[in-house]
Each structure stands twice: as structure tokens, then as C-alpha cells.
Design a protein around this motif. Structure first.
Motif, mmCIF file in Angstrom:
data_model
loop_
_atom_site.group_PDB
_atom_site.id
_atom_site.type_symbol
_atom_site.label_atom_id
_atom_site.label_comp_id
_atom_site.label_asym_id
_atom_site.label_seq_id
_atom_site.Cartn_x
_atom_site.Cartn_y
_atom_site.Cartn_z
ATOM 1 N N LEU A 327 0.838 -1.200 0.000
ATOM 2 C CA LEU A 327 0.000 0.000 0.000
ATOM 3 C C LEU A 327 0.880 1.259 0.000
ATOM 4 C CD1 LEU A 327 -3.027 0.579 0.247
ATOM 5 C CD2 LEU A 327 -2.788 0.359 2.722
ATOM 6 N N ALA A 328 0.629 2.141 -0.975
ATOM 7 C CA ALA A 328 1.485 3.330 -1.085
ATOM 8 C C ALA A 328 0.959 4.474 -0.229
ATOM 9 C CB ALA A 328 1.573 3.774 -2.538
ATOM 10 N N THR A 329 1.863 5.101 0.514
ATOM 11 C CA THR A 329 1.493 6.268 1.305
ATOM 12 C C THR A 329 2.404 7.424 0.901
ATOM 13 O OG1 THR A 329 3.103 5.985 3.091
ATOM 14 C CG2 THR A 329 1.034 4.753 3.269
ATOM 15 N N ASP A 330 2.048 8.631 1.316
ATOM 16 C CA ASP A 330 2.998 9.717 1.138
ATOM 17 C C ASP A 330 3.954 9.690 2.328
ATOM 18 O OD1 ASP A 330 1.732 10.868 3.306
ATOM 19 O OD2 ASP A 330 0.689 12.402 2.151
ATOM 20 N N ASN A 351 5.871 6.369 -0.784
ATOM 21 C CA ASN A 351 6.214 6.930 -2.087
ATOM 22 C C ASN A 351 6.990 8.205 -1.860
ATOM 23 O OD1 ASN A 351 5.647 5.628 -4.408
ATOM 24 N ND2 ASN A 351 3.561 6.415 -4.596
ATOM 25 N N GLN A 352 8.277 8.128 -1.977
ATOM 26 C CA GLN A 352 9.062 9.330 -1.707
ATOM 27 C C GLN A 352 9.044 10.248 -2.914
ATOM 28 O OE1 GLN A 352 12.990 8.511 0.052
ATOM 29 N NE2 GLN A 352 12.168 6.480 0.418
ATOM 30 N N ARG A 353 9.009 11.543 -2.628
ATOM 31 C CA ARG A 353 9.002 12.494 -3.711
ATOM 32 C C ARG A 353 10.429 12.789 -4.146
ATOM 33 N NH1 ARG A 353 5.280 15.310 -6.278
ATOM 34 N NH2 ARG A 353 5.966 17.289 -7.147
ATOM 35 N N LYS A 354 10.618 12.832 -5.463
ATOM 36 C CA LYS A 354 11.958 13.113 -5.969
ATOM 37 C C LYS A 354 12.241 14.608 -5.899
ATOM 38 C CE LYS A 354 12.576 9.355 -9.235
ATOM 39 N NZ LYS A 354 11.616 8.894 -10.212
ATOM 40 N N VAL A 386 15.526 21.922 1.927
ATOM 41 C CA VAL A 386 15.535 20.723 1.080
ATOM 42 C C VAL A 386 15.802 19.480 1.933
ATOM 43 C CG1 VAL A 386 16.728 19.549 -0.818
ATOM 44 C CG2 VAL A 386 16.187 21.965 -1.002
ATOM 45 N N ILE A 387 16.742 19.603 2.849
ATOM 46 C CA ILE A 387 17.071 18.472 3.717
ATOM 47 C C ILE A 387 15.876 18.094 4.592
ATOM 48 C CG2 ILE A 387 18.486 17.751 5.687
ATOM 49 C CD1 ILE A 387 20.752 19.451 4.363
ATOM 50 N N ALA A 388 15.167 19.132 5.067
ATOM 51 C CA ALA A 388 14.018 18.855 5.929
ATOM 52 C C ALA A 388 12.911 18.149 5.149
ATOM 53 C CB ALA A 388 13.489 20.154 6.524
ATOM 54 N N ARG A 389 12.793 18.473 3.873
ATOM 55 C CA ARG A 389 11.682 17.954 3.108
ATOM 56 C C ARG A 389 11.984 16.610 2.423
ATOM 57 N NH1 ARG A 389 8.908 15.510 0.957
ATOM 58 N NH2 ARG A 389 7.127 15.836 -0.402
ATOM 59 N N TYR A 390 13.210 16.419 1.978
ATOM 60 C CA TYR A 390 13.513 15.223 1.181
ATOM 61 C C TYR A 390 14.540 14.348 1.894
ATOM 62 C CZ TYR A 390 11.431 18.255 -2.325
ATOM 63 O OH TYR A 390 10.593 19.095 -3.000
ATOM 64 N N PRO A 391 14.082 13.262 2.501
ATOM 65 C CA PRO A 391 14.988 12.442 3.306
ATOM 66 C C PRO A 391 16.169 11.872 2.509
ATOM 67 C CG PRO A 391 12.700 11.710 3.528
ATOM 68 C CD PRO A 391 12.717 12.754 2.476
ATOM 69 N N GLN A 392 15.994 11.707 1.207
ATOM 70 C CA GLN A 392 17.087 11.102 0.437
ATOM 71 C C GLN A 392 18.353 11.969 0.445
ATOM 72 O OE1 GLN A 392 14.121 12.052 -0.753
ATOM 73 N NE2 GLN A 392 14.132 12.584 -2.914
ATOM 74 N N VAL A 393 18.179 13.278 0.688
ATOM 75 C CA VAL A 393 19.355 14.153 0.732
ATOM 76 C C VAL A 393 20.223 13.767 1.919
ATOM 77 C CG1 VAL A 393 20.158 16.530 0.818
ATOM 78 C CG2 VAL A 393 17.987 16.000 -0.277
ATOM 79 N N LYS A 394 19.563 13.566 3.039
ATOM 80 C CA LYS A 394 20.275 13.160 4.244
ATOM 81 C C LYS A 394 20.973 11.823 4.008
ATOM 82 C CE LYS A 394 20.723 14.435 8.621
ATOM 83 N NZ LYS A 394 19.679 15.131 9.329
ATOM 84 N N LEU A 395 20.250 10.938 3.353
ATOM 85 C CA LEU A 395 20.786 9.620 3.060
ATOM 86 C C LEU A 395 22.030 9.724 2.191
ATOM 87 C CD1 LEU A 395 19.243 7.142 4.055
ATOM 88 C CD2 LEU A 395 18.556 6.728 1.704
ATOM 89 N N TYR A 396 21.959 10.633 1.223
ATOM 90 C CA TYR A 396 23.078 10.824 0.318
ATOM 91 C C TYR A 396 24.270 11.404 1.065
ATOM 92 C CZ TYR A 396 25.912 12.702 -3.423
ATOM 93 O OH TYR A 396 26.954 12.999 -4.245
ATOM 94 N N SER A 437 18.954 9.249 -6.701
ATOM 95 C CA SER A 437 19.376 7.873 -6.953
ATOM 96 C C SER A 437 19.591 7.128 -5.641
ATOM 97 C CB SER A 437 20.655 7.858 -7.775
ATOM 98 O OG SER A 437 21.718 8.315 -6.980
ATOM 99 N N LYS A 438 19.675 7.863 -4.550
ATOM 100 C CA LYS A 438 19.882 7.224 -3.243
ATOM 101 C C LYS A 438 18.567 6.759 -2.615
ATOM 102 C CE LYS A 438 24.082 7.149 -2.860
ATOM 103 N NZ LYS A 438 24.990 6.124 -2.428
ATOM 104 N N MET A 439 17.451 7.072 -3.280
ATOM 105 C CA MET A 439 16.174 6.688 -2.690
ATOM 106 C C MET A 439 16.035 5.178 -2.692
ATOM 107 S SD MET A 439 13.246 9.381 -3.651
ATOM 108 C CE MET A 439 13.184 8.976 -5.343
ATOM 109 N N LYS A 440 15.642 4.667 -1.567
ATOM 110 C CA LYS A 440 15.483 3.222 -1.452
ATOM 111 C C LYS A 440 14.226 2.965 -0.655
ATOM 112 C CE LYS A 440 19.406 1.552 0.140
ATOM 113 N NZ LYS A 440 20.441 0.824 0.790
ATOM 114 N N ASN A 441 13.512 1.910 -0.998
ATOM 115 C CA ASN A 441 12.385 1.561 -0.149
ATOM 116 C C ASN A 441 12.905 1.147 1.212
ATOM 117 O OD1 ASN A 441 10.283 2.048 -1.864
ATOM 118 N ND2 ASN A 441 10.418 0.016 -2.807
ATOM 119 N N LEU A 442 12.194 1.490 2.236
ATOM 120 C CA LEU A 442 12.616 1.074 3.566
ATOM 121 C C LEU A 442 12.430 -0.424 3.705
ATOM 122 C CD1 LEU A 442 11.045 3.934 5.695
ATOM 123 C CD2 LEU A 442 13.413 3.640 5.003
ATOM 124 N N PRO A 443 13.297 -1.074 4.457
ATOM 125 C CA PRO A 443 13.161 -2.523 4.621
ATOM 126 C C PRO A 443 11.929 -2.867 5.463
ATOM 127 C CG PRO A 443 14.874 -1.669 6.076
ATOM 128 C CD PRO A 443 14.433 -0.530 5.218
#
Ligand code: FAD
Ligand code: MG
Ligand code: MG
Ligand code: MG
Ligand code: MG
Length: 555
Positions: A327-330, A351-354, A386-396, A437-443
Motif C-alpha cells: 500500500l502506497a502512502t505519502d 512513495n518518496q518524492r523526488k 531541502v534536507i528537511a523535506r527530502y529524506p534522500q538528501v540526508k541519506l546521500y 538515486s539514493k532513494m530506497k524503499n525502507l526494509p
């Protein structure tokens, strides 16, 4: 038809009781939580705001501490030590909460209702199914978890054990002991004994690996004394479709685990697909070949991964999410395409936003002087949002800081006089696209489910604020004040117990530790993570008892 009649009758009753409750408790918002697993319980435990009336619906009236399930299979820990009755948890809540032992069978988002069915009771044997009834909600929290995925492999259902619920672990335990008893009976050929004592594990993920290690320990430590005549006939095989076991872990852990299993005489078959399981034989096919081999077995544990429950599959169809994996969530855990429905844990994916999707908007906001380019100062300023809004930045960025990030971004421009550099939107975009490109589904882990439950409860605790802000949690285009940040996962590390008092640990920051010390780390972390002092005491005393007296081998 009879069923439908029954439901509408029940409907009438429920809406009556809702009307009744409304009159008494004045507009408390009704929150219905589906599931008593990691996600549901974590939500419940962290919900503090008395403005809600909570009803938990789940067919299972207890929580299971799943990381210790493999320990139950061979008797290191007792089953009752790792479960906590839901009513114990509810009793301790200061908010209006109740529990209802039933399974949700359908969700009706248009009318804000769920349909439920009680378990079939033993007394009521002539009814094939339990009673059906409906429950209304203001907010629905879906936390029903996932189910075992057989990938439609013939014969899995009916011939294999799974390890998902406490009953599964108990069944496995009985079956392991039964295998040794059976193999010790007189008048059997050596071949027959070997077959009975061939334990096969399908799937080299953490669960399969941990079970193999537990079984090996049981054989080495207890079987040797209890069943000395058959001990040498035991064979443990792990079948894994990919090239390595534990492939979600660091390479060092994988290598160590494979080496340890080799020394422990656990046969690891890599790149091997199970094609069929019959009553006596398991058929496999090696990757890239079309020859299947069949091997006799005594017991199979199937642990290859998870899939959606029928309830979730139906619901996804209903709301137009089609054939997704979950099930997809925001990023605020709201189910896409629904109002007031949230989903978390193994049944859901975010569903992470790019960043690239919003790049024009971000650029426009950053470019305060409308010059059409960004100076480093402007860039640095906007990155905070940007960091606050898009978690992939932190991940990167991992442990990097914004200034390091600026270095990376400006490198393309020759790294000269940094503060003078101006980035065009194209450069800005290409620099930030690496981040997506660092976006990954959570385990699908307890760690994720647990954090999501706590996050959502916090949002609910502050719901009044949220309601003043009807847009819901602010989007990027909001004021820049991120009151309701999107869900952020904090990875605290992952453990892979390998048997023989050895555990591999992969901790944040790429820290890998393998051996006895991490075994103790594991013991202490799991002891401290137990849901209540009662289960904590039980688990610790099980461990101590096993150290002193060995496992209890009565089936
Ligand atoms: P669950 O915990 O599965 O809970 C789902 C709940 O929903 C259950 O109470 C179920 O009865 C109920 N339910 C089902 N259907 C319905 C319905 N129709 N209506 C209402 N309720 C329903 N994770 C880690 O992080 N670390 C580990 O070491 C680890 N070890 C594991 C070992 C094993 C053997 C297993 C099986 C899992 C392990 N996990 C581990 C994964 C972890 O258990 C799951 O990710 C976690 O349980 C997910 O939580 P959940 O709440 O989404 O689902
Ligand atoms: Mg749950
Ligand atoms: Mg659970
Ligand atoms: Mg999930
Ligand atoms: Mg500018």
C-alpha cells in the motif's frame, strides 16, 4: 446473502452504539487501529492525546517480539516469554482505548467504515466463519503487516513450515524434536534416518540464517547428549536463490557467515531455485541451467520473503493503486488517494518524492534576487529546507554536512573562489539528481514499523495544530517552517545471529562487528527492547536457564 443481511444488521447496531457513544463522550475522534504487531503497538504506546477514542482490531490478542521468534524454534527461549497480551498494554493507557478480537475483511473509505469478522470459535463449530460486523472510524490506521510469500511454488503450502507467528515457532520446535524421536526408532534403515534428519531452509535471509544457526547449536549442544545414536546423521541445507546469503548486509558479514556455515557443516546452496516440494522430496534448479535435482528431506522451513495480505490487495484495487507490492502512502504515512487513512509497517511503502520533480520550484524560492542563478550563499540557505523535506538528501550526505555538499556541487565548476560561483538551474538540477538515486524503499523490519508507529502517534498527539493547518502537514511550498516533517527513518543497525554465541552486527556509519562481543550486545539490546518488564524478566531467565541446564527437549 445471509451474510449480507447479517452485516447490515450489525451495521445498524454499530451505528446505534456510535450514536450512543457520541452523545456520551462528546465528539471524541474515533481512531481504529488494525493490527497488534510492531507498527500498531508502537502507535498505541505513543498515543497520548485524550481527544481520541481508540479501538484496536486484530485477530491476535497479543504482541509478538519477532526478533526472538527464531530462538523459540529450538527452545532457547520459551514462547510465552516473547508475547505481551494487548489487554495488558491497553490497561496501562490513560486514554480511552479498547480491543476487539477480529479480522478486518473489507475497508469502505467512502462511508468511513471497516467490516470485520470474528474468529471461528471451537464451540460454534457449525458456522464455517465467525460473526461479521462493521465499525465506523474518523481515522483508520492500517498496520496489518504482511504474509509469507510462496511465489506460487507448487507444494510449499502443505509441506513447509513458515516462521511468522508464535504458533509457527512452536510447531517448528515440536517438529524438530519429533524428527529426532522418529529417527531414533528401531527398524529404520540408515537412509530413512538420514532423510528424517535432513533439515532444509529455503531462503538465506536473516530468519533462515538464524534458524539454521539455532538448529546447529541445538544439535551440537543438546542432541549430542540426548540422541547420541543419530547425531551424526543430521544434515542442514540452506537454499538461496541469489549469489549470497544475508545479501542485505555488508559484504564482510556475508563472507563471515558463509565461512562460519562452512565450518559448521551447514550446506549452503547458492544460486539455487526451489521449483517444487513434494511430500518427501524438494526439487531445485541451479541458476542458468534447466536440470532439476530432487533431494529427500525431513523438514523444510520456507522463509523467502513477504507479500501483501488479501485485505490489502483488495483495498489497493478498490482505491486504484492497482498491482503494487504494498500500500502506497505519502511521506506522512497517509494512504494515497484516501482521506484520514494511514498505513505503516510491512503492509505499506512510502512513495518518496523526488527532488528533481520540484526542482523548478526549489530553484525559484532559492533565487531570492531573481537573478536566474544561485550563489553559494543562496544555495546553502535553501539546502536547509531541502534536507528537511527530502529524506534522500540526508541519506546521500550520510555523515557529511551541508558545506561538504556544497563542495561536491561546486566541484563541477572548478572549485575556484567558492563564494563567487553561480549555479544555473541546469547545474543545480544535475547536481541534485544524484541525490534521488539514493532513494530506497525502507526494509520490512520491526525497526521501521516501530519508528513509524511512534512518528504517527506524535502527529496524532499534535493533531489540533494539524487541523488548524487544513492542508495537512506542510508541503515544500509551505512557509518554510516544517512543523510536520515527513517521516524519517533512523537506522540503528541490524543484527544477524549466526549460532554458536556469535552474532554479526552492522551498525550505522558502516561499523561492522562480528563475534562474541556482538552476541552480548545483542543480548543486552534485545533485553532492553522488550516491551514490558514482565517479558524482559522472562526472556533473561530463559537465557540463563539454557546456559545452565540446556534446552528443554520435550515436544
Ligand atoms: P506485524 O508485526 O506482522 O503485525 C501485523 C498485525 O496485524 C498482527 O497482529 C496480525 O495479527 C494483525 N492482522 C493481520 N491481518 C489482519 C486483519 N485483516 N485485520 C486486523 N489485523 C490483522 N525486524 C527487525 O527489525 N529485527 C529483527 O531482528 C527481526 N527479526 C524477525 C524475525 C522473524 C522470524 C520475523 C518473522 C520477522 C522479523 N523482523 C525483524 C521483521 C518484523 O517482525 C516485521 O517487520 C514487523 O513485525 C512488521 O510490523 P507490522 O506491525 O507491520 O506487522
Ligand atoms: Mg501492526
Ligand atoms: Mg509483530
Ligand atoms: Mg513498510
Ligand atoms: Mg540568484
Amino acid at each position: 446473502n445471509g451474510n449480507r443481511g447479517h452485516v447490515s444488521h450489525a451495521d445498524a447496531i454499530t451505528s446505534n452504539s456510535i450514536a450512543h457513544a457520541d452523545a456520551n463522550t462528546s465528539k471524541k475522534k474515533k481512531v481504529v487501529v488494525l493490527g497488534t504487531g510492531w507498527a500498531g503497538i508502537s502507535f498505541l504506546k505513543n498515543l497520548k492525546n485524550p481527544m481520541y477514542e481508540v479501538e484496536v482490531v486484530s485477530p491476535r490478542n497479543f504482541f509478538v517480539f519477532t526478533p526472538l521468534l527464531p530462538s523459540v524454534t529450538c527452545g532457547k527461549v520459551e514462547a510465552r516469554s516473547i508475547v505481551e497480551p494487548i489487554r495488558n498494554i491497553i490497561r496501562k493507557k490513560n486514554i480511552d482505548a479498547s480491543y476487539c478480537e477480529a479480522e478486518c475483511i473489507r475497508i469502505d473509505p467512502a462511508n468511513k467504515k471497516i467490516y470485520c469478522r470474528t474468529a471461528r470459535t471451537a464451540i460454534n463449530t457449525n458456522s464455517k466463519q465467525g460473526e461479521e460486523f462493521a465499525v465506523g472510524y474518523d481515522y483508520l490506521i492500517i498496520a496489518v503487516g504482511a504474509q509469507v510469500n510462496t511465489f506460487n511454488t507448487p507444494g510449499v503450502e502443505g509441506n513447509c513450515h513458515f516462521l511468522k507467528e508464535i504458533e509457527d515457532a512452536q510447531k517448528i520446535r515440536r517438529n524438530v524434536i519429533e524428527s529426532f524421536e522418529k529417527a531414533s526408532l528401531p527398524n529404520l534403515s540408515e537412509e530413512e534416518r538420514k532423510k528424517i534428519l535432513h533439515f532444509v531452509v529455503v531462503g538465506g535471509g536473516p530468519t533462515g540464517v538464524e534458524f539454521s544457526g539455532e538448529l546447529r547449536d541445538f544439535v551440537n549442544q543438546d542432541v549430542l547428549k540426548l540422541y547420541p545414536l543419530v547425531q551424526h546423521l543430521v544434515k542442514i541445507t540452506v537454499i538461496e536463490a541469489t549469489d549470497h546469503i544475508l545479501n542485505m548486509f555488508d559484504k564482510r558479514i556475508t563472507t563471515f557467515a558463509e565461512g562460519k556455515f562452512l565450518r559448521d557443516d551447514i550446506d549452503v546452496k547458492l544460486g539455487s531455485m526451489v521449483t517444487k516440494i513434494s511430500e518427501n522430496e524438494i526439487s531445485t534448479r541451479a541458476k542458468g541451467s534447466d536440470k532439476t535435482t530432487s533431494t529427500p528431506y525431513g523438514m523444510v522451513l520456507w522463509s523467502t520473503g513477504i507479500g501483501s495480505r488479501p485485505l490489502i490487495r483488495e483495498f489497493m484495487k478498490q482505491i486504484g493503486q492497482g498491482n503494487r507490492r504494498a500500500l502506497a502512502t505519502d511521506e506522512w504515512l497517509r494512504v494515497e488517494g484516501c482521506d484520514n487513512i494511514y498505513a505503516l509497517g510491512d503492509c505499506a511503502t512510502i512513495n518518496q518524492r523526488k527532488v528533481v520533480e520540484d526542482i523548478a520550484e526549489i530553484f525559484k524560492r532559492a533565487d531570492k534576487d531573481n537573478s536566474g542563478t544561485l550563489r553559494v550563499k543562496e544555495f546553502r540557505e535553501i539546502m536547509k529546507d531541502v534536507i528537511a523535506r527530502y529524506p534522500q538528501v540526508k541519506l546521500y550526505m550520510q555523515s557529511k554536512r551541508v558545506s561538504d555538499f556544497v563542495d561536491i556541487l561546486t566541484e563541477a565548476k572548478g572549485n575556484a573562489a567558492k563564494e563567487k560561483i553561480e549555479l544555473s538551474i541546469e547545474e543545480f538540477k544535475s547536481a541534485l539528481s544524484v541525490v534521488d538515486s539514493k532513494m530506497k524503499n525502507l526494509p520490512a523490519t520491526a525497526q521501521v514499523a516501530n519508528q513509524q508507529g511512534a512518528y504517527l502517534a506524535k502527529c496524532f498527539n499534535r493533531m489540533e495544530e494539524c487541523e488548524k493547518n487544513p492542508e495537512g502537514p506542510p508541503r515544500f511550498r509551505g512557509t518554510g517552517r516544517h512543523r510536520f516533517q515527513p517521516f524519517r527513518y533512523r537506522h540503528l543497525g541490524q543484527f544477524a545471529p549466526l549460532g554458536g554465541e556469535k552474532t554479526a552486527a552492522q551498525l550505522p556509519g558502516d561499523w561492522v562487528s562480528i563475534g562474541h562481543s556482538s552476541q552480548w550486545l545483542w543480548y543486552s539490546i534485545y533485553a532492553s527492547k522488550q516491551v514490558s518488564w514482565r517479558t524482559r524478566a522472562l526472556v533473561v531467565s530463559d537465557w540463563i536457564r539454557r546456559f545452565i541446564f540446556g534446552r528443554d527437549a520435550s515436544g
